[in-house]
Design an enzyme around this catalytic site. Structure first.
Site, PDB file in Angstrom:
ATOM      1  CE  LYS A  36      16.321  61.978  81.594  1.00 55.69           C
ATOM      2  NZ  LYS A  36      15.007  62.617  81.596  1.00 55.69           N
ATOM      3  N   GLY A  78       8.771  67.256  76.786  1.00 54.49           N
ATOM      4  CA  GLY A  78       7.796  68.308  77.041  1.00 54.49           C
ATOM      5  C   GLY A  78       6.784  68.553  75.941  1.00 54.49           C
ATOM      6  CB  ALA A 117      11.313  62.455  76.280  1.00 53.45           C
ATOM      7  N   GLY A 118       8.047  62.904  76.164  1.00 57.01           N
ATOM      8  CA  GLY A 118       6.972  63.043  75.196  1.00 57.01           C
ATOM      9  C   GLY A 118       5.656  62.407  75.580  1.00 57.01           C
ATOM     10  CG  ASN A 137       8.961  66.657  84.966  1.00 57.10           C
ATOM     11  OD1 ASN A 137      10.072  67.004  85.305  1.00 57.10           O
ATOM     12  ND2 ASN A 137       7.907  67.254  85.497  1.00 57.10           N
ATOM     13  CB  THR A 138       5.943  68.027  80.582  1.00 61.37           C
ATOM     14  OG1 THR A 138       7.327  68.373  80.654  1.00 61.37           O
ATOM     15  CG2 THR A 138       5.157  69.242  80.144  1.00 61.37           C
TER      16      THR A 138
END
Lengths: 277, 76
Positions: free
Chosen positions: A116, A177, A204-205, A226-227
């Site tokens: 990645k 995040g 992301a996001g 993830n977050t």
């Protein structure tokens, strides 16, 4: 007779969805949900969340071994024991040179050609340095890597990454995040039209389940989160929600949604209404 | 004892300086760092170039070399 036909149809639908796996480079994954391994309250919650997510590919970072305390290796062995395929990232790299070295170290350490690729231009936004990203991607593709490139939501950049041979192009929904969800679905739509033949993964996001579903409804091949899971009040429950959302969004996309209309269209027939004087 | 037998050199590993005997290999460095050279999931770079595990024994470090020993950790 009708019941048999219904059962057969359900079986056919199940079979079709069972074959709907995600293909990235030389790999096939049953789940279209990719999950990161950082920011969890503890390793057990991480493992429970990854299990609940039903993911087959999880991201890891490449960092110096802590010579004083070598217990962090246990994360790697925990993930491997649980059968997750690992996707190393080049998080924390700001130049192509750094990213290429980290990718090569990752390949050596983990025995995978998957990477990645992140090349960051700015610490506040964590947006990619596009020039360095494209340079790194080119070098890594030439060196036999299967590059999954984290990028911004610029259709031209995404097209370039696809054309140079990335195994997947991964535009952000919003900053890493941030949990803001899909701030520019119009660009994501254009990217899907522009990049027809390379797997596209929103990375992301993503903040909550509906964001993941929206990405899949746009026809994206997968999402990476993830977050949104790790920072949820109940990560394992959110992981389940994400799994359901990715399935729902994918089903809705494949079902072919109704067109949107500016004005109303009757959903009940107008014929046969009673006459009231 | 001749100077060569007592010669040491300094290398940087993971950002810290270590004294090693002249002619030390990557394996020698790993042992000094108490890292099991048979551990899986680790990799080594010397002066920004990856050195494969199969070459760790034969690769002699020069004085002032910068070594990175990495592994996979939690990440997004």
């Amino acid at each position: 007779m009708q019941r048999e036909q219904t059962d057969a149809k359900v079986q056919a639908d199940d079979a079709a969805s069972a074959q709907d796996s995600l293909e990235v480079g030389s790999h096939t994954f049953e789940s279209r949900l990719l999950v990161g391994t950082s920011r969890y309250p503890n390793p057990q919650v991480m493992l429970d969340a990854l299990d609940a997510a039903g993911t087959g590919l999880v991201t890891v970072a490449i960092r110096r071994m802590n010579v004083e305390d070598q217990s962090s290796e246990s994360i790697l062995s925990l993930l491997r024991e649980h059968g997750f395929h690992l996707l190393p990232n080049t998080a924390g790299c700001y130049t192509a040179r750094e990213a290429v070295l980290v990718a090569r170290l990752a390949r050596e350490a983990l025995g995978t050609d998957l990477i990645k690729l992140e090349v960051i231009g700015d610490d506040e936004t964590l947006l990619p340095d596009v020039e360095q990203l494209i340079q790194a991607a080119r070098e890594l593709v030439d060196d036999g890597f299967e590059v999954m490139a984290y990028t911004n939501d610029d259709p031209i950049t995404c097209r370039k990454l696809a054309e140079l041979g990335c195994a997947a192009v991964m535009p952000l929904a919003s900053p890493i995040g941030s949990g803001m969800g899909l701030v520019n679905p119009y660009n994501l739509r254009m990217i899907r039209e522009e990049v027809a033949d390379t797997p596209l993964i929103v990375d992301a996001g993503i903040g909550t389940a509906s964001d993941a579903a929206k990405a899949m409804e746009l026809g994206y091949d997968g999402v990476l989160v993830n977050t949104s899971i790790a920072d949820a009040q109940h990560p394992v429950q959110m992981a389940t929600a994400m799994r359901q959302a990715v399935d729902a969004g994918r089903n809705a996309f494949q079902a072919g949604r109704m067109p949107q209309r500016l004005y109303a269209q009757h959903s009940s027939p107008m014929e046969g209404r009673i006459d009231v004087s | 004892m001749s100077p060569a037998e007592t010669a040491t050199m300094s290398v940087t590993a993971n950002g810290r300086e270590y004294e090693l005997p002249a002619g030390a290999s990557i394996i020698d460095l790993l042992r000094k760092l108490d890292i099991d050279e048979r551990a899986s999931g680790i990799a080594v770079a010397v002066d920004d170039a990856v050195v494969s595990r199969s070459d760790w024994e034969e690769t002699i470090l020069s004085s002032g070399a910068s070594v990175e020993v990495i592994t996979a950790t939690q990440g997004g």
